[in-house]
Design a protein around this motif. Sequence first.
Motif, mmCIF file in Angstrom:
data_model
loop_
_atom_site.group_PDB
_atom_site.id
_atom_site.type_symbol
_atom_site.label_atom_id
_atom_site.label_comp_id
_atom_site.label_asym_id
_atom_site.label_seq_id
_atom_site.Cartn_x
_atom_site.Cartn_y
_atom_site.Cartn_z
ATOM 1 N N UNK A 1 0.838 -1.195 0.000
ATOM 2 C CA UNK A 1 0.000 0.000 0.000
ATOM 3 C C UNK A 1 0.876 1.248 0.000
ATOM 4 N N UNK A 2 1.965 1.211 0.794
ATOM 5 C CA UNK A 2 2.867 2.355 0.854
ATOM 6 C C UNK A 2 3.532 2.636 -0.472
ATOM 7 N N UNK A 3 3.947 1.576 -1.149
ATOM 8 C CA UNK A 3 4.589 1.754 -2.457
ATOM 9 C C UNK A 3 3.602 2.354 -3.453
ATOM 10 N N UNK A 4 2.377 1.816 -3.466
ATOM 11 C CA UNK A 4 1.361 2.336 -4.397
ATOM 12 C C UNK A 4 1.045 3.799 -4.089
ATOM 13 N N UNK A 5 0.929 4.095 -2.784
ATOM 14 C CA UNK A 5 0.616 5.464 -2.386
ATOM 15 C C UNK A 5 1.729 6.417 -2.802
ATOM 16 N N UNK A 6 2.990 6.001 -2.675
ATOM 17 C CA UNK A 6 4.118 6.855 -3.057
ATOM 18 C C UNK A 6 4.108 7.116 -4.555
ATOM 19 N N UNK A 7 3.807 6.073 -5.336
ATOM 20 C CA UNK A 7 3.750 6.239 -6.792
ATOM 21 C C UNK A 7 2.639 7.202 -7.179
ATOM 22 N N UNK B 1 3.444 10.569 -0.976
ATOM 23 C CA UNK B 1 4.687 9.948 -0.524
ATOM 24 C C UNK B 1 4.838 9.950 0.994
ATOM 25 N N UNK B 2 4.235 10.955 1.698
ATOM 26 C CA UNK B 2 4.349 10.973 3.166
ATOM 27 C C UNK B 2 3.635 9.757 3.755
ATOM 28 N N UNK B 3 2.389 9.567 3.296
ATOM 29 C CA UNK B 3 1.646 8.393 3.759
ATOM 30 C C UNK B 3 2.359 7.111 3.353
ATOM 31 N N UNK B 4 2.881 7.134 2.102
ATOM 32 C CA UNK B 4 3.570 5.949 1.593
ATOM 33 C C UNK B 4 4.775 5.579 2.426
ATOM 34 N N UNK B 5 5.546 6.613 2.841
ATOM 35 C CA UNK B 5 6.737 6.342 3.655
ATOM 36 C C UNK B 5 6.351 5.730 4.996
ATOM 37 N N UNK B 6 5.329 6.317 5.633
ATOM 38 C CA UNK B 6 4.882 5.779 6.917
ATOM 39 C C UNK B 6 4.386 4.340 6.771
#
Length: 305
Positions: free
Chosen positions: A49-55, A59-64
């Motif tokens: 989920x984090x990887x998809x969110x970063x793409x 990216x903040x949510x993705x990193x967390x």
Amino acid sequence: MTEDEEMTSSDSADDRREIVDRYFAAEPSARERSRMQLYVFGGVAAILVGVIASIAGSWVFGVFAVVGGGFAVGRGLPLFEAYRAAQEAASPKPRDAIIDKIRDHELGKVRRRALDRLDLTTEDLELDPVDWDPLAEPGLGARPREPLVVTGPVPASDVVVGRDGVWRFSQYAVLVICPTDYHLGLYRCVIDLRVAGLFQEETHEYHYTDVVAVSTAIRKGGRIAARVVDADESAFRFESVLLHEFRLVVSSGDSSTIVFGISDERRPDHRAELPATGIDNVVRAVRSMLRDKKGTAAGPEISPR
């Protein structure tokens, strides 16, 4: 060599220990499995989920999400390894009959060892034939001029309820009673199913007049939680254990005891089903023998069961 013969061979010490250890090892519980899966699969899902969110630009949510997922996977991998190791150690479970054969194999050594340690032969024994013998070969009937044998579990050892409902312990105490014309010889030991050999050996020799009581008694013994074969929880719990003991007491106050029954004080009708102990035959034979030797009037106390 058949499978059963291999399982009971004392020469295969490592194989024997592995077989017995697997039988008594606890299966990983459903709770352990769920906890492991939560960390591993949940962590992997969070990373994805984090990887998809970063793409997608968050990216903040993705990193967390990636960091949290990585932390969860890091916690879950040791749990996974522990779960797999526990599962491998406990399965596949040997058949109940294999454990019984190992026990019988060890019990078969005890009578010969008792006579040797007491420096007796079967010709020295003075005992009538009996109806049941825990060490006799099936179908052969009574074995005359053999010591009396009673055996029971060591409650502090590992215990598992087999598929047949019988409680099997990893250790058993054995008491061999050798009556002769002039004295009573006793041999006591402990057998451990994991290893060949007889442990905690004791020998005692008494004049018949020294025996003051042959009784069965009940004492408290703490608690027992017995695991069940092919189950992941302890289904049998005795919170307040009562140990039913056979006791042979001499005038000095010393006694030789064997546990022949286990029950729950809170539920008196709830009793563990144990492998045959020989207690009924031993009490009957010892009562008759001592009355013959000492006379009915001066005989020892025989307490009811």
